[in-house]
Write a protein that holds these residues in place. Sequence first.
Motif, PDB file in Angstrom:
ATOM      1  N   PRO A  44      42.380  14.138  39.199  1.00  0.00           N
ATOM      2  CA  PRO A  44      42.589  14.747  38.030  1.00  0.00           C
ATOM      3  C   PRO A  44      41.601  16.017  38.130  1.00  0.00           C
ATOM      4  N   ARG A  45      40.748  16.167  38.963  1.00  0.00           N
ATOM      5  CA  ARG A  45      39.836  17.266  38.840  1.00  0.00           C
ATOM      6  C   ARG A  45      40.066  18.217  40.066  1.00  0.00           C
ATOM      7  N   LEU A  46      41.534  18.070  40.436  1.00  0.00           N
ATOM      8  CA  LEU A  46      41.904  19.198  41.531  1.00  0.00           C
ATOM      9  C   LEU A  46      42.010  20.610  40.708  1.00  0.00           C
ATOM     10  N   GLU A  47      42.183  20.549  39.466  1.00  0.00           N
ATOM     11  CA  GLU A  47      42.390  21.921  38.965  1.00  0.00           C
ATOM     12  C   GLU A  47      41.010  22.587  38.730  1.00  0.00           C
ATOM     13  N   LEU A  48      40.139  21.976  38.898  1.00  0.00           N
ATOM     14  CA  LEU A  48      38.515  22.553  38.634  1.00  0.00           C
ATOM     15  C   LEU A  48      38.333  23.634  39.586  1.00  0.00           C
ATOM     16  N   SER A  49      38.650  23.308  40.933  1.00  0.00           N
ATOM     17  CA  SER A  49      38.492  24.276  41.958  1.00  0.00           C
ATOM     18  C   SER A  49      39.361  25.439  41.645  1.00  0.00           C
ATOM     19  N   ASP A  50      40.500  25.270  41.500  1.00  0.00           N
ATOM     20  CA  ASP A  50      41.531  26.285  41.110  1.00  0.00           C
ATOM     21  C   ASP A  50      40.840  27.341  40.033  1.00  0.00           C
ATOM     22  N   ALA A  51      40.763  26.586  38.880  1.00  0.00           N
ATOM     23  CA  ALA A  51      40.031  27.512  37.927  1.00  0.00           C
ATOM     24  C   ALA A  51      38.835  28.275  38.332  1.00  0.00           C
ATOM     25  N   MET A  52      38.028  27.727  38.985  1.00  0.00           N
ATOM     26  CA  MET A  52      36.841  28.554  39.675  1.00  0.00           C
ATOM     27  C   MET A  52      37.364  29.799  40.412  1.00  0.00           C
ATOM     28  N   ARG A  53      38.572  29.346  41.511  1.00  0.00           N
ATOM     29  CA  ARG A  53      38.957  30.288  42.196  1.00  0.00           C
ATOM     30  C   ARG A  53      39.508  31.633  41.455  1.00  0.00           C
ATOM     31  N   HIS A  54      40.167  31.345  40.467  1.00  0.00           N
ATOM     32  CA  HIS A  54      40.760  32.377  39.593  1.00  0.00           C
ATOM     33  C   HIS A  54      39.672  33.162  38.758  1.00  0.00           C
ATOM     34  N   SER A  55      38.547  32.385  38.317  1.00  0.00           N
ATOM     35  CA  SER A  55      37.336  33.089  37.841  1.00  0.00           C
ATOM     36  C   SER A  55      36.748  34.070  38.839  1.00  0.00           C
ATOM     37  N   GLY A  56      36.599  33.688  40.130  1.00  0.00           N
ATOM     38  CA  GLY A  56      36.229  34.518  40.966  1.00  0.00           C
ATOM     39  C   GLY A  56      37.023  36.021  41.089  1.00  0.00           C
ATOM     40  N   GLN A  57      38.562  35.548  41.359  1.00  0.00           N
ATOM     41  CA  GLN A  57      39.208  36.667  41.380  1.00  0.00           C
ATOM     42  C   GLN A  57      39.477  37.671  40.182  1.00  0.00           C
ATOM     43  N   ALA A  58      39.103  37.156  38.975  1.00  0.00           N
ATOM     44  CA  ALA A  58      38.863  38.084  37.753  1.00  0.00           C
ATOM     45  C   ALA A  58      37.704  38.879  37.848  1.00  0.00           C
ATOM     46  N   ILE A  59      36.571  38.280  38.320  1.00  0.00           N
ATOM     47  CA  ILE A  59      35.514  38.964  38.401  1.00  0.00           C
ATOM     48  C   ILE A  59      35.545  40.088  39.261  1.00  0.00           C
ATOM     49  N   ARG A  60      36.113  39.927  40.552  1.00  0.00           N
ATOM     50  CA  ARG A  60      36.417  40.659  41.701  1.00  0.00           C
ATOM     51  C   ARG A  60      37.322  41.805  41.223  1.00  0.00           C
ATOM     52  N   ARG A  61      38.191  41.593  40.207  1.00  0.00           N
ATOM     53  CA  ARG A  61      39.054  42.750  39.758  1.00  0.00           C
ATOM     54  C   ARG A  61      38.442  43.418  38.828  1.00  0.00           C
ATOM     55  N   GLN A  62      37.517  42.936  38.053  1.00  0.00           N
ATOM     56  CA  GLN A  62      36.552  43.620  37.122  1.00  0.00           C
ATOM     57  C   GLN A  62      35.930  44.474  38.062  1.00  0.00           C
ATOM     58  N   ALA A  63      35.245  44.096  39.025  1.00  0.00           N
ATOM     59  CA  ALA A  63      34.347  44.752  39.963  1.00  0.00           C
ATOM     60  C   ALA A  63      34.950  46.113  40.374  1.00  0.00           C
ATOM     61  N   SER A  64      36.127  45.880  40.796  1.00  0.00           N
ATOM     62  CA  SER A  64      37.021  46.991  41.426  1.00  0.00           C
ATOM     63  C   SER A  64      37.516  47.865  40.413  1.00  0.00           C
ATOM     64  N   SER A  65      37.349  47.689  39.161  1.00  0.00           N
ATOM     65  CA  SER A  65      37.796  48.613  38.258  1.00  0.00           C
ATOM     66  C   SER A  65      36.999  49.764  38.107  1.00  0.00           C
ATOM     67  N   PRO A  66      37.595  50.943  38.015  1.00  0.00           N
ATOM     68  CA  PRO A  66      36.916  52.279  37.894  1.00  0.00           C
ATOM     69  C   PRO A  66      36.053  52.593  36.637  1.00  0.00           C
ATOM     70  N   LEU A  67      36.241  51.542  35.544  1.00  0.00           N
ATOM     71  CA  LEU A  67      35.344  51.579  34.304  1.00  0.00           C
ATOM     72  C   LEU A  67      34.575  50.264  34.391  1.00  0.00           C
ATOM     73  N   ALA A  68      33.613  50.239  33.681  1.00  0.00           N
ATOM     74  CA  ALA A  68      32.711  49.131  33.434  1.00  0.00           C
ATOM     75  C   ALA A  68      33.268  48.251  32.425  1.00  0.00           C
TER      76      ALA A  68
END
Length: 408
Positions: A44-68
């Motif tokens: 039942p806790r398998l989705e926790l790591s997936d959710a955190m992985r998606h969170s990291g990807q979202a932060i990466r996309r934000q950091a790659s954006s030309p605007l803050a």
Amino acid sequence: MHSLQSVRKGILVFCLLAALQPLRAGAGEPTLPDTVQAAFQRSPRLELSDAMRHSGQAIRRQASSPLAGAPSLLLRHESDAVTEDDGYREWEAGVEMPIWLPGQRDRRGKVADAVAGEAEALSKLQLWRVAGEVRELLWSLFIAESEQALARQAFESAKTLENDIARRVTAGELARTELILAQKETLAREMAMMAADADYAALLGHYRLVTGLAVLPRHIDELEANLTAVTDGHPALVAARFATDRTRAERDQVRGEKYENPLLYLGSKTERPESRDSYQTALVVQINVPLGTSGDAAPNTAKAELRLSEAVSELSSVHRELENDLIEATSEKHRASQAVELSKRRRQLAEEGLRLTRRSFELGETDVFTLLQARAQALQSEHDLRISRLERGRAIARYNQALGVVPE
């Protein structure tokens, strides 16, 4: 009445065992690693790591954006229509865009890296935890299966002895009180057998729920890991370190973002001073730099420092707990090995005692009570030897688990 209840209970247990019987039959039996992976996929806790992985990807996309941040549209119009009405008109349209502070994108990129690393570490941590759960479940099943077989063996042996005594009572060789003692022993063994059947059936149901498999692995013995101490690669330590790295990166982000992002405004303004004048258009460039103080950011900085201190403390606690678990597992492994050797000696003595007592009983020199005592001691010694061997295997599995070893 008691006999009828016993029959009903026996039928119920038999039906439950019959429904679960395929768990021990058929080809294509899974290995221990297969069972661990099957349980891991149902965790039942398998989705926790997936959710955190998606969170990291979202932060990466934000950091790659030309605007803050998200830009905003500004529309403005001024007129003197309700005052002098000289024909003054002004229109302005533009876009306001948050721009990055120096080093801000790099700091957020480090947070993204830390979150991605923690997500992977959490996945491995959960696999290790599931491995421990499966190990405990399988060894409990094998021990319960052995208890079941021993209980059935004890019942059948007691029934055979009861029948033998019944014949001798009929022949006038023994008193009826001897038969009553044998019948009580048979009933006690039957109740123990039914309890063992029920325990085994319950564990089989739990196994199916945890793994989703219909077959048990036949071989679960493990080789003792060639390690003597908890290493830095232990899944629990790796996860705790990544959690600390992520918290540290977040602390550095808070430190570097004490002020709001500057706002760059690009727009166009068209105006007419009076109705007889022509319209004039101008380009508007504006930078809005918020002026904050160190006190404004102090609460957020303090919270970030506190979270980092808690993460560092948790890392130390995890390491200490793992060391304690290994000490206990090592001690248990030694005790289990010693128990096997002592059980072997005890069984030899009990078998010899039963042989002599049985011979004495056949010659009429010993009563049934003494024979039953000797049989009980022999059955208990056989039980202790079988269970101690299984507990030694479980102790090795727990030792490997304490070291962070996952079956492969």
